[in-house]
Enzyme design. Structure first.
Site, PDB file in Angstrom:
ATOM      1  N   GLU A 173     -12.167   1.270   5.425  1.00  0.00           N
ATOM      2  CA  GLU A 173     -11.155   1.398   6.473  1.00  0.00           C
ATOM      3  C   GLU A 173     -11.218   2.795   7.076  1.00  0.00           C
ATOM      4  O   GLU A 173     -11.021   3.797   6.406  1.00  0.00           O
ATOM      5  CB  GLU A 173      -9.746   1.163   5.926  1.00  0.00           C
ATOM      6  CG  GLU A 173      -8.689   1.201   7.034  1.00  0.00           C
ATOM      7  CD  GLU A 173      -7.263   1.227   6.514  1.00  0.00           C
ATOM      8  OE1 GLU A 173      -6.447   0.415   6.956  1.00  0.00           O
ATOM      9  OE2 GLU A 173      -6.973   2.101   5.660  1.00  0.00           O
ATOM     10  N   GLU A 201       0.815  -1.220   0.000  1.00  0.00           N
ATOM     11  CA  GLU A 201       0.000   0.000   0.000  1.00  0.00           C
ATOM     12  C   GLU A 201       0.850   1.271   0.000  1.00  0.00           C
ATOM     13  O   GLU A 201       1.613   1.505   0.937  1.00  0.00           O
ATOM     14  CB  GLU A 201      -0.896   0.005   1.238  1.00  0.00           C
ATOM     15  CG  GLU A 201      -1.771   1.234   1.382  1.00  0.00           C
ATOM     16  CD  GLU A 201      -2.550   1.233   2.684  1.00  0.00           C
ATOM     17  OE1 GLU A 201      -3.360   2.161   2.868  1.00  0.00           O
ATOM     18  OE2 GLU A 201      -2.345   0.326   3.513  1.00  0.00           O
TER      19      GLU A 201
END
Length: 283
Positions: free
Chosen positions: A240, A146
């Protein structure tokens, strides 16, 4: 249409067996398909117990890795321990049936520096990451790497940088993880960034541009979802966000104010929006 997931970080940190036993039935009852499970430290929760619980509830799993200070593939003395941790997270993902172990699998949140010669640094990262990627591929899990925004880490901020850093590593064992929050800050065009990542996209996390409820923000969600569909991404979209109740997590993610009326409202509102926005895309 994509499965929709949610991270347990919205409510609690760290995740424990008791926390998951309390949250998972509620997550199922709201209509989610997937629970995103952070592995902050090995042993916080039992992956076999989690696998049984989620199977009983008909829920899928996604797994996230966590990089606090001390976990770093570019710091002398930290590489071996970091690789051991990353392999552990891959093994946890395999147990709970997650196809990915997602997160900034290169360095800690909060480490920023003038990187310098990026091709040279990326070559070092690839060398140190390669054994983990090989292990992931052997277990049927992809390491989803990420990019973070510039305030959280200075190594990988964009999709293009992530693709450069991972170039030469197995597509079977790794790919970029996309987070709409970071992309909103760093990409001049998040839609084009998705198109650039294309078939290599390993995982997608979604939230509003302020870390709040998807859809209650300025992101161009129809264009983002169209780009993901065109790229062939068929994994889950996992909401998230973070609880402000854990000081370490709140500080790392800069959660200084409530992001919705409640954590429940953030997730159920996001679920309803993503279901409606994703409805035109079917496979």
């Amino acid at each position: 249409m994509w499965d929709i997931g949610v991270s347990t970080w919205v409510w609690a940190s760290p995740l424990t067996d008791d926390v998951l036993a309390r949250l998972a039935p509620r997550i199922r009852d709201w209509g989610f398909d997937v629970v995103e499970l952070p592995v902050e430290n090995p042993g916080d929760w039992d992956p076999h117990r989690a696998a049984d619980l989620l199977a009983d509830l008909g829920l899928g799993a996604a797994v996230c890795l966590v990089m606090p200070p001390g976990r770093d593939l570019l710091a002398a003395g930290a590489v071996a321990g970091t690789r051991d941790y990353l392999r552990h997270v891959v093994d946890v993902a395999a147990v709970v049936g997650s196809g990915v172990a997602a997160g900034p699998a290169y360095g800690p949140v909060g480490r920023t520096w003038r990187v310098g010669n990026r091709p040279e640094v990326y070559a070092e990262l690839r060398e140190n990451l390669a054994p983990v990627v090989e292990h992931a591929a052997s277990t049927g899990v992809r390491l989803a790497v990420e990019p973070l925004n510039r305030y959280e880490n200075s190594l990988l901020n964009t999709v293009e940088q992530a693709l450069e850093a991972l170039d030469g590593l197995s597509d079977e064992g790794c790919g970029p993880a996309l987070d709409t929050y970071h992309m909103n800050i760093e990409e001049s065009s998040p839609v084009e960034a998705i198109r650039t990542a294309g078939a290599r996209i390993a995982h997608v996390q979604v939230c509003a541009n302020d870390r709040g409820t998807p859809g209650e923000d300025h992101q161009d969600w129809p264009a983002l979802l169209r780009a993901l569909a065109d790229a062939g991404y068929r994994g889950p979209l996992c909401i998230e966000s973070f609880t402000p109740d854990n000081a370490a997590i709140a500080t790392a993610a800069s959660i200084w104010r409530p992001l919705a009326a409640s954590p429940d409202a953030l997730t159920t509102g996001g679920l309803a929006f993503l279901r409606a926005a994703g409805a035109p895309f079917r496979w």
